[in-house]
Scaffold this motif. Sequence first.
Motif, PDB file in Angstrom:
ATOM      1  N   UNK A  68       0.945  -1.027   0.171  1.00 36.15           N
ATOM      2  CA  UNK A  68      -0.150   0.080  -0.061  1.00 36.15           C
ATOM      3  C   UNK A  68       0.890   1.317   0.086  1.00 36.15           C
ATOM      4  N   UNK A  69       0.332   2.462  -0.557  1.00 36.27           N
ATOM      5  CA  UNK A  69       1.155   3.740  -0.579  1.00 36.27           C
ATOM      6  C   UNK A  69       0.300   4.671  -0.296  1.00 36.27           C
ATOM      7  N   UNK A  70       0.504   5.851   0.151  1.00 38.83           N
ATOM      8  CA  UNK A  70      -0.153   7.025   0.304  1.00 38.83           C
ATOM      9  C   UNK A  70      -0.268   7.839  -0.996  1.00 38.83           C
ATOM     10  N   UNK A  71      -1.473   8.265  -1.101  1.00 42.53           N
ATOM     11  CA  UNK A  71      -1.866   9.185  -2.147  1.00 42.53           C
ATOM     12  C   UNK A  71      -1.309  10.536  -2.413  1.00 42.53           C
ATOM     13  N   UNK A  72      -0.911  10.617  -1.301  1.00 40.91           N
ATOM     14  CA  UNK A  72      -0.345  12.090  -1.220  1.00 40.91           C
ATOM     15  C   UNK A  72       0.943  12.295  -2.090  1.00 40.91           C
ATOM     16  N   UNK A  73       1.116  13.333  -2.800  1.00 41.75           N
ATOM     17  CA  UNK A  73       2.250  13.613  -3.838  1.00 41.75           C
ATOM     18  C   UNK A  73       3.448  13.488  -3.250  1.00 41.75           C
ATOM     19  N   UNK A  74       3.459  14.064  -1.806  1.00 37.87           N
ATOM     20  CA  UNK A  74       4.882  14.089  -1.205  1.00 37.87           C
ATOM     21  C   UNK A  74       5.304  12.571  -0.901  1.00 37.87           C
ATOM     22  N   UNK A  75       4.269  11.878  -0.486  1.00 37.56           N
ATOM     23  CA  UNK A  75       4.314  10.258  -0.037  1.00 37.56           C
ATOM     24  C   UNK A  75       4.155  10.183   1.479  1.00 37.56           C
ATOM     25  N   UNK A  76       4.018  11.310   2.077  1.00 41.21           N
ATOM     26  CA  UNK A  76       3.920  11.620   3.657  1.00 41.21           C
ATOM     27  C   UNK A  76       2.511  11.445   3.976  1.00 41.21           C
ATOM     28  N   UNK A  77       2.078  10.643   5.092  1.00 41.00           N
ATOM     29  CA  UNK A  77       0.887  10.513   5.467  1.00 41.00           C
ATOM     30  C   UNK A  77       0.679  11.564   6.665  1.00 41.00           C
ATOM     31  N   UNK A  78      -0.147  12.672   6.395  1.00 38.18           N
ATOM     32  CA  UNK A  78      -0.379  13.758   7.461  1.00 38.18           C
ATOM     33  C   UNK A  78      -0.697  13.266   8.648  1.00 38.18           C
ATOM     34  N   UNK A  79      -0.206  14.011   9.748  1.00 41.38           N
ATOM     35  CA  UNK A  79      -0.032  13.739  11.284  1.00 41.38           C
ATOM     36  C   UNK A  79      -1.445  13.419  11.590  1.00 41.38           C
ATOM     37  N   UNK A  80      -1.934  12.605  12.339  1.00 33.07           N
ATOM     38  CA  UNK A  80      -3.329  12.281  12.898  1.00 33.07           C
ATOM     39  C   UNK A  80      -3.638  13.201  14.028  1.00 33.07           C
TER      40      UNK A  80
END
Length: 82
Positions: A68-80
């Motif tokens: 699985x990968x993040x759909x964010x362009x930067x590849x980082x998941x935003x902090x919860x």
Amino acid sequence: MTRQDPSRNMARFYVVSLAPTLFGEVSLVRNWGRIGSRGQMMVETFPTADAALEASDRLARVKRRKGYHSPCPTGQVPAATI
């Protein structure tokens, strides 16, 4: 997070979020399924935000190992946030 493999007709999503409860605990809400569907949901409650965040991070690591990968362009998941 998403995982797609057209050769296997695979298009999946996995979403993890944190939500406060009325009793001061924190719920870890997981939603997963095929992209385009509502999917399934599971709610797990933790006594503290730190415990819920740790479980969320652990699940994210497992899913990344499975492709699985993040759909964010930067590849980082935003902090919860809670």
